[in-house]
Design a protein around this motif. Structure first.
Motif, PDB file in Angstrom:
ATOM      1  N   ILE A  75       0.729  -1.498  -0.250  1.00  0.00           N
ATOM      2  CA  ILE A  75      -0.298  -0.366  -0.051  1.00  0.00           C
ATOM      3  C   ILE A  75       0.861   1.217  -0.183  1.00  0.00           C
ATOM      4  CG2 ILE A  75      -0.670   0.453   1.983  1.00  0.00           C
ATOM      5  CD1 ILE A  75      -2.825   0.477   0.487  1.00  0.00           C
ATOM      6  N   GLN A  76       2.393   0.859   0.249  1.00  0.00           N
ATOM      7  CA  GLN A  76       2.989   2.399  -0.037  1.00  0.00           C
ATOM      8  C   GLN A  76       3.140   3.443  -0.823  1.00  0.00           C
ATOM      9  OE1 GLN A  76       4.327   3.328   3.221  1.00  0.00           O
ATOM     10  NE2 GLN A  76       3.478   1.843   4.137  1.00  0.00           N
ATOM     11  N   PRO A  77       3.352   2.404  -2.054  1.00  0.00           N
ATOM     12  CA  PRO A  77       3.117   3.501  -3.046  1.00  0.00           C
ATOM     13  C   PRO A  77       1.755   4.217  -3.936  1.00  0.00           C
ATOM     14  CG  PRO A  77       3.773   1.261  -4.095  1.00  0.00           C
ATOM     15  CD  PRO A  77       3.363   0.840  -2.747  1.00  0.00           C
ATOM     16  N   PHE A  78       0.314   3.895  -3.223  1.00  0.00           N
ATOM     17  CA  PHE A  78      -0.207   4.515  -3.382  1.00  0.00           C
ATOM     18  C   PHE A  78      -0.290   5.803  -1.653  1.00  0.00           C
ATOM     19  CE2 PHE A  78      -2.122   0.437  -4.753  1.00  0.00           C
ATOM     20  CZ  PHE A  78      -1.890   0.631  -6.148  1.00  0.00           C
ATOM     21  N   MET A  79       0.095   5.048  -0.737  1.00  0.00           N
ATOM     22  CA  MET A  79       0.273   6.566   0.540  1.00  0.00           C
ATOM     23  C   MET A  79       1.416   7.691  -0.324  1.00  0.00           C
ATOM     24  SD  MET A  79       0.456   3.809   4.006  1.00  0.00           S
ATOM     25  CE  MET A  79       1.335   5.071   4.306  1.00  0.00           C
TER      26      MET A  79
ATOM     27  N   PHE B  28     -10.015  14.114 -11.728  1.00  0.00           N
ATOM     28  CA  PHE B  28     -11.464  15.295 -12.417  1.00  0.00           C
ATOM     29  C   PHE B  28     -11.397  14.561 -13.771  1.00  0.00           C
ATOM     30  CE2 PHE B  28     -13.245  18.355 -15.363  1.00  0.00           C
ATOM     31  CZ  PHE B  28     -13.975  18.110 -14.606  1.00  0.00           C
ATOM     32  N   PHE B  29      -9.550  15.015 -14.621  1.00  0.00           N
ATOM     33  CA  PHE B  29     -10.156  14.399 -15.731  1.00  0.00           C
ATOM     34  C   PHE B  29      -9.844  13.116 -16.457  1.00  0.00           C
ATOM     35  CE2 PHE B  29      -8.179  19.074 -16.212  1.00  0.00           C
ATOM     36  CZ  PHE B  29      -8.812  19.494 -16.895  1.00  0.00           C
ATOM     37  N   SER B  30      -9.792  12.328 -15.779  1.00  0.00           N
ATOM     38  CA  SER B  30      -9.006  10.952 -16.118  1.00  0.00           C
ATOM     39  C   SER B  30     -10.806  10.525 -15.720  1.00  0.00           C
ATOM     40  CB  SER B  30      -8.650  10.426 -14.795  1.00  0.00           C
ATOM     41  OG  SER B  30      -6.995  10.418 -14.996  1.00  0.00           O
ATOM     42  N   SER B  31     -11.589  11.095 -14.942  1.00  0.00           N
ATOM     43  CA  SER B  31     -13.169  11.110 -14.526  1.00  0.00           C
ATOM     44  C   SER B  31     -13.940  11.050 -16.143  1.00  0.00           C
ATOM     45  CB  SER B  31     -13.048  11.581 -13.319  1.00  0.00           C
ATOM     46  OG  SER B  31     -13.087  11.190 -12.049  1.00  0.00           O
TER      47      SER B  31
ATOM     48  N   LEU C  63     -12.339  -0.680  -6.830  1.00  0.00           N
ATOM     49  CA  LEU C  63     -11.338  -1.268  -6.439  1.00  0.00           C
ATOM     50  C   LEU C  63     -10.216   0.600  -6.054  1.00  0.00           C
ATOM     51  CD1 LEU C  63     -10.270  -4.124  -8.432  1.00  0.00           C
ATOM     52  CD2 LEU C  63     -11.018  -4.209  -5.989  1.00  0.00           C
ATOM     53  N   ALA C  64     -10.656   1.057  -7.112  1.00  0.00           N
ATOM     54  CA  ALA C  64      -9.465   2.104  -7.269  1.00  0.00           C
ATOM     55  C   ALA C  64     -10.166   3.532  -5.774  1.00  0.00           C
ATOM     56  CB  ALA C  64      -9.583   3.504  -8.316  1.00  0.00           C
ATOM     57  N   PHE C  65     -11.795   3.585  -6.264  1.00  0.00           N
ATOM     58  CA  PHE C  65     -11.740   4.314  -4.879  1.00  0.00           C
ATOM     59  C   PHE C  65     -11.775   3.621  -3.622  1.00  0.00           C
ATOM     60  CE2 PHE C  65     -15.582   4.592  -1.680  1.00  0.00           C
ATOM     61  CZ  PHE C  65     -14.724   5.588  -1.596  1.00  0.00           C
ATOM     62  N   ILE C  66     -11.911   2.012  -3.522  1.00  0.00           N
ATOM     63  CA  ILE C  66     -11.167   1.694  -2.020  1.00  0.00           C
ATOM     64  C   ILE C  66     -10.045   1.335  -1.408  1.00  0.00           C
ATOM     65  CG2 ILE C  66     -11.323  -1.042  -0.926  1.00  0.00           C
ATOM     66  CD1 ILE C  66     -13.664  -1.625  -2.179  1.00  0.00           C
ATOM     67  N   ILE C  67      -8.843   1.342  -2.867  1.00  0.00           N
ATOM     68  CA  ILE C  67      -7.468   1.267  -2.354  1.00  0.00           C
ATOM     69  C   ILE C  67      -7.020   2.701  -2.089  1.00  0.00           C
ATOM     70  CG2 ILE C  67      -5.188   1.179  -3.415  1.00  0.00           C
ATOM     71  CD1 ILE C  67      -6.693  -1.627  -4.792  1.00  0.00           C
ATOM     72  N   GLY C  68      -7.847   3.967  -2.611  1.00  0.00           N
ATOM     73  CA  GLY C  68      -7.598   5.075  -2.693  1.00  0.00           C
ATOM     74  C   GLY C  68      -8.026   5.735  -1.160  1.00  0.00           C
TER      75      GLY C  68
ATOM     76  N   GLY D 277      -7.452   9.847  -9.542  1.00  0.00           N
ATOM     77  CA  GLY D 277      -6.221  10.265  -9.421  1.00  0.00           C
ATOM     78  C   GLY D 277      -4.989   9.848  -8.933  1.00  0.00           C
ATOM     79  N   ILE D 278      -5.200   8.875  -7.846  1.00  0.00           N
ATOM     80  CA  ILE D 278      -3.603   8.058  -6.994  1.00  0.00           C
ATOM     81  C   ILE D 278      -4.220   7.086  -8.080  1.00  0.00           C
ATOM     82  CG2 ILE D 278      -3.291   6.462  -5.249  1.00  0.00           C
ATOM     83  CD1 ILE D 278      -3.942   8.118  -3.228  1.00  0.00           C
ATOM     84  N   ALA D 279      -5.050   6.550  -8.282  1.00  0.00           N
ATOM     85  CA  ALA D 279      -4.396   4.993  -9.407  1.00  0.00           C
ATOM     86  C   ALA D 279      -4.326   5.597 -10.612  1.00  0.00           C
ATOM     87  CB  ALA D 279      -5.594   4.192  -9.534  1.00  0.00           C
ATOM     88  N   THR D 280      -4.604   6.670 -11.321  1.00  0.00           N
ATOM     89  CA  THR D 280      -3.547   6.967 -12.495  1.00  0.00           C
ATOM     90  C   THR D 280      -2.499   7.205 -12.598  1.00  0.00           C
ATOM     91  OG1 THR D 280      -5.616   8.509 -13.255  1.00  0.00           O
ATOM     92  CG2 THR D 280      -3.511   9.568 -13.924  1.00  0.00           C
ATOM     93  N   LEU D 281      -1.770   7.636 -11.279  1.00  0.00           N
ATOM     94  CA  LEU D 281      -0.576   8.430 -10.888  1.00  0.00           C
ATOM     95  C   LEU D 281       0.334   7.210 -11.026  1.00  0.00           C
ATOM     96  CD1 LEU D 281      -0.854  11.004  -9.240  1.00  0.00           C
ATOM     97  CD2 LEU D 281      -0.148  10.724 -11.270  1.00  0.00           C
ATOM     98  N   TRP D 282      -0.791   5.700 -10.293  1.00  0.00           N
ATOM     99  CA  TRP D 282      -0.042   4.699 -10.010  1.00  0.00           C
ATOM    100  C   TRP D 282       0.234   4.322 -11.455  1.00  0.00           C
ATOM    101  CZ3 TRP D 282      -2.137  -0.481 -10.363  1.00  0.00           C
ATOM    102  CH2 TRP D 282      -0.936  -1.564 -10.046  1.00  0.00           C
ATOM    103  N   ILE D 283      -1.355   4.268 -12.226  1.00  0.00           N
ATOM    104  CA  ILE D 283      -0.533   3.516 -13.727  1.00  0.00           C
ATOM    105  C   ILE D 283       0.512   3.990 -14.798  1.00  0.00           C
ATOM    106  CG2 ILE D 283      -1.927   3.235 -15.894  1.00  0.00           C
ATOM    107  CD1 ILE D 283      -4.469   2.383 -13.593  1.00  0.00           C
ATOM    108  N   LEU D 284       0.498   5.288 -14.970  1.00  0.00           N
ATOM    109  CA  LEU D 284       1.509   6.159 -15.526  1.00  0.00           C
ATOM    110  C   LEU D 284       3.264   5.545 -15.285  1.00  0.00           C
ATOM    111  CD1 LEU D 284      -0.356   9.941 -15.995  1.00  0.00           C
ATOM    112  CD2 LEU D 284       0.003   7.533 -17.673  1.00  0.00           C
ATOM    113  N   GLY D 285       3.030   5.430 -13.565  1.00  0.00           N
ATOM    114  CA  GLY D 285       4.166   4.902 -13.087  1.00  0.00           C
ATOM    115  C   GLY D 285       4.873   3.917 -13.425  1.00  0.00           C
ATOM    116  N   LYS D 286       3.956   2.434 -13.482  1.00  0.00           N
ATOM    117  CA  LYS D 286       4.073   1.380 -14.068  1.00  0.00           C
ATOM    118  C   LYS D 286       4.492   1.378 -16.045  1.00  0.00           C
ATOM    119  CE  LYS D 286       2.914  -1.620 -10.268  1.00  0.00           C
ATOM    120  NZ  LYS D 286       4.295  -2.661  -9.527  1.00  0.00           N
TER     121      LYS D 286
END
Length: 281
Positions: A150-154, A169-172, A201-206, A260-269
């Motif tokens: 969970i650390q990368p999301f934090m 917002f723009f990802s939505s 899932l993104a909402f729960i993790i976020g 937004g967190i999920a988008t940054l995580w995917i872009l990082g991957k």
């Protein structure tokens, strides 16, 4: 000497008796049996529970009857309001009431309305309680299952909230447009459902990551386990979500924040893959 004292006390007692008004020995009436106020009697108020009431005289304040009928005779005068719950009001011509008349009779229509209204209130409360428990348990289980992952999301959650809301917002908008395109065709409906599950899932993790960030700012959580910190933050966030209007705005903000967190995580991957592919095997 003792006889003089007794005579003095008796005279005072008699004087007090003469000061009581002759038209009303009692200032108010509170009964649980059939009650009658005679034509020559004046009382301040009348409260009767579980019995009928008949008024010929004058009531200076209010008349309240629970589970009984009220009979107002022609000579009756009520200088206040009348409230009858669970009974009927019979008012003869000439009876005077200076204030409001409220009559709540528990007939079948009223009982059905109360049952439906009470059922809706209880149902809404139970639904709100269930959703609140789910919003606490799912992110908490996510913390316990992912542990160090969970650390990368934090790390992303600790970034600027405005930056994450902007990205979310723009990802939505992109997700909404993609969902509409998928729903146009029957083949795309399953993909739209999968996309909805991924957003959930993104909402729960976020929310799990955000709960830790919020929990860390609460006094007394320093040095605690992540799940304790998360639980503290979740209780605060979910409590705020239950506030009308404020809760809706907060929910939408957390949703955009999570996307937004999920988008940054995917872009990082995605950025790491070319680097890993260039390494010698």
């Amino acid at each position: 000497m003792k006889k003089k004292r007794l005579m003095f006390i008796a005279l005072i007692f008699c004087a007090l008796l003469f000061t009581i008004p002759t038209n009303a020995m009692a200032k108010g009436i509170f009964e649980h049996q059939d009650t009658v106020v005679p034509a020559n009697q004046v009382v301040d108020d009348v409260v009767v529970v579980g019995a009928d009431t008949t008024i010929w005289g004058t009531v200076n304040d209010s008349v309240i009857v629970f589970n009984g009928d009220l009979n107002l005779k022609a000579s009756a005068k009520v200088n206040g309001f009348v409230l009858v719950v669970g009974g009927k009001i019979h008012q003869e011509q000439g009876a005077f009431i200076s204030d409001e008349i409220i009559n709540l009779s528990f007939d079948k229509a009223t009982q059905n309305s109360l049952l439906i209204g009470g059922g809706l209130v209880i149902g809404t409360w139970l639904l709100q309680l269930t959703v609140s428990i789910i919003l606490i348990l799912l992110p908490l289980l996510t913390i316990l299952i992912l542990k160090q992952r969970i650390q990368p999301f934090m790390t992303h959650a600790r970034q600027s909230p405005g930056h994450l809301l902007y990205i979310g917002f723009f990802s939505s908008l992109i997700l909404i447009a993609l969902t509409v395109l998928l729903l146009v065709t029957i083949i795309g409906i399953p993909f739209a459902i999968v996309l909805f599950v991924l957003v959930l899932l993104a909402f729960i993790i976020g929310m799990a990551a955000l709960s830790i960030v919020v929990g860390e700012k609460i006094q007394g959580t320093f040095g605690r386990s992540n799940w304790i910190i998360s639980l503290t933050g979740l209780i605060l966030l979910v409590s705020l979500m239950n506030i009308p209007l404020v809760g809706m705005i907060l929910f939408l903000g957390i949703l955009l924040f999570s996307i937004g967190i999920a988008t940054l995580w995917i872009l990082g991957k995605i950025k790491r893959k070319p680097v890993d592919s260039d390494k010698p095997k």
